[in-house]
Write a protein that holds these residues in place. Structure first.
Motif, PDB file in Angstrom:
ATOM      1  N   ASP A   2       0.852  -1.184   0.000  1.00  0.00           N
ATOM      2  CA  ASP A   2       0.000   0.000   0.000  1.00  0.00           C
ATOM      3  C   ASP A   2       0.890   1.236   0.000  1.00  0.00           C
ATOM      4  N   ARG A   3       1.006   1.869  -1.143  1.00  0.00           N
ATOM      5  CA  ARG A   3       1.831   3.071  -1.290  1.00  0.00           C
ATOM      6  C   ARG A   3       0.952   4.211  -1.759  1.00  0.00           C
ATOM      7  N   ARG A   4       1.330   5.418  -1.379  1.00  0.00           N
ATOM      8  CA  ARG A   4       0.607   6.614  -1.777  1.00  0.00           C
ATOM      9  C   ARG A   4       1.506   7.485  -2.631  1.00  0.00           C
ATOM     10  N   CYS A   5       0.913   8.170  -3.584  1.00  0.00           N
ATOM     11  CA  CYS A   5       1.662   9.062  -4.461  1.00  0.00           C
ATOM     12  C   CYS A   5       2.221  10.218  -3.632  1.00  0.00           C
ATOM     13  N   PRO A   6       3.512  10.517  -3.750  1.00  0.00           N
ATOM     14  CA  PRO A   6       4.090  11.617  -2.978  1.00  0.00           C
ATOM     15  C   PRO A   6       3.593  12.992  -3.439  1.00  0.00           C
TER      16      PRO A   6
END
Length: 69
Positions: A2-6
């Motif tokens: 689960d990664r979020r756009c910086p």
């Protein structure tokens, strides 16, 4: 993973990155593989996972480290 756009702070989606000959992307480490292949000098190969931001199109790649996700 689960990664979020910086840039946009939205959830990044899984995408597939392929080479022109349709092979999946991979990285080779300096570590030798286990067993006979490692003794022959073959290095560890890790698949690459790609994520894309659905809002801005940013694509990030990560080596698949298995249990470290």
């Amino acid at each position: 993973m689960d990664r979020r756009c910086p840039d946009c702070d939205v959830h990044m989606e899984d995408v597939k990155l392929r080479t022109y000959d349709a092979n999946p992307l991979a990285v080779t480490t300096d570590e030798h593989r286990e067993g006979i292949l490692g003794k022959l000098g073959v290095h560890e190969r890790l698949d690459v996972k790609a994520l894309m931001c659905p809002r801005c199109g940013l694509v990030r790649t990560y080596a698949d480290l298995g249990d470290l996700d």
